[in-house]
Design a protein around this motif. Structure first.
Motif, mmCIF file in Angstrom:
data_model
loop_
_atom_site.group_PDB
_atom_site.id
_atom_site.type_symbol
_atom_site.label_atom_id
_atom_site.label_comp_id
_atom_site.label_asym_id
_atom_site.label_seq_id
_atom_site.Cartn_x
_atom_site.Cartn_y
_atom_site.Cartn_z
ATOM 1 N N LYS A 245 -7.462 -1.266 -12.678
ATOM 2 C CA LYS A 245 -6.093 -0.748 -12.572
ATOM 3 C C LYS A 245 -5.154 -1.949 -12.565
ATOM 4 N N SER B 297 6.065 -0.529 -8.369
ATOM 5 C CA SER B 297 5.498 -0.445 -9.721
ATOM 6 C C SER B 297 6.469 0.266 -10.663
ATOM 7 N N GLY C 54 -2.799 -2.590 -3.179
ATOM 8 C CA GLY C 54 -2.969 -3.587 -4.227
ATOM 9 C C GLY C 54 -2.198 -4.859 -3.951
ATOM 10 N N GLU D 139 0.834 -1.195 0.000
ATOM 11 C CA GLU D 139 0.000 0.000 0.000
ATOM 12 C C GLU D 139 0.871 1.247 0.000
ATOM 13 N N GLU E 261 -3.670 4.295 -1.465
ATOM 14 C CA GLU E 261 -3.899 3.246 -2.457
ATOM 15 C C GLU E 261 -3.294 1.929 -1.973
ATOM 16 N N LEU F 276 3.692 0.577 -2.952
ATOM 17 C CA LEU F 276 3.046 0.144 -4.194
ATOM 18 C C LEU F 276 3.547 0.972 -5.369
ATOM 19 N N VAL G 22 -2.395 -5.708 -9.367
ATOM 20 C CA VAL G 22 -3.817 -5.366 -9.396
ATOM 21 C C VAL G 22 -4.062 -4.442 -8.206
ATOM 22 N N SER G 23 -4.426 -3.192 -8.479
ATOM 23 C CA SER G 23 -4.480 -2.221 -7.385
ATOM 24 C C SER G 23 -5.575 -1.190 -7.591
ATOM 25 N N SER G 24 -5.632 -0.244 -6.669
ATOM 26 C CA SER G 24 -6.584 0.869 -6.764
ATOM 27 C C SER G 24 -5.924 2.125 -7.313
#
Length: 220
Positions: free
Chosen positions: A163, A87, A192, A79, A190, A83, A174-176
């Motif tokens: 997302k 990424s 994921g 989070e 956020e 995240l 796979v996240s927000s």
């Protein structure tokens, strides 16, 4: 410099100082040492796969970030800044392909990493087209144009809200998190899941490829 002819021909560096350096180095090589003893050389180490390298980099990032979790289940939860950081690192390390789906794409560090990745890998980005009632529509249109000019293959689809990110068919996120500053930059919280499990990664990648080919998706 070639010395001799036929099967007995040998080659050596003409610079004798450099030649002696190579000779000393090769003498210490285990394969040549085994050959002198008329023994079988040790088995060659298998080359590291892209997945091995990816796992090593995630482990290194974990250590640098002071995080403790196991990759044994092949999925883990992140989070906030973690995240965003992972990424960006994974996308930056891409060598083959990046597949990304995100409804909102604006100028931010994470979307800029996609621009950099497009110089060495294929990058596909599925997003919603800027809406006319969006006060930032003109800026987003201009930025999307910049992305395409720098090699990102943009696809518009009005319906998407997922997302997703897949890097080199090895890791899926796979996240927000949206691709604009107030989301990836930490203004909103956020979270994921990251997966390196092969069936999960392939499933996410297949979903993105199918989305790209849907009739309502428009390549720009």
């Amino acid at each position: 410099e070639k010395i001799g002819e036929g099967k007995k021909a040998k080659y050596r560096v003409k610079d004798h100082g450099l030649y002696d350096e190579y000779r000393r180095f090769l003498k210490s090589n285990s394969i040549l040492a085994a050959d002198r003893k008329n023994e079988s050389p040790p088995p060659a180490r298998s080359a590291k796969t892209r997945k091995d390298i990816l796992v090593e980099r995630i482990e290194l990032w974990k250590r640098d970030s002071g995080l403790k979790f196991s990759l044994e289940p092949k999925h883990f939860f992140l989070e906030g800044m973690y995240l965003d950081e992972l990424s960006k690192r994974l996308i930056n390390d891409a060598t083959l392909e990046v597949l990304a789906v995100n409804p909102y794409v604006d100028h931010c560090d994470l979307s800029n990493v996609l621009r950099g990745a497009a110089k060495k890998a294929q990058v596909f980005l599925v997003t919603q087209p800027p809406q006319d009632n969006d006060r930032h529509a003109e800026d987003r249109q201009e930025y999307h144009k910049t992305l395409t000019q720098e090699g990102v293959k943009m696809i518009y689809n009005k319906k998407i809200h997922a997302k997703l990110i897949v890097v080199d068919n090895l890791v899926a996120i796979v996240s927000s998190m949206n691709l604009y500053g107030s989301s990836s930059g930490g203004v909103s919280i956020e979270a994921g899941l990251v997966s390196i499990e092969e069936t999960v990664v392939k499933s996410v990648a297949s979903s993105i490829r199918n989305l790209i080919e849907r009739p309502e998706s428009k390549k720009i």
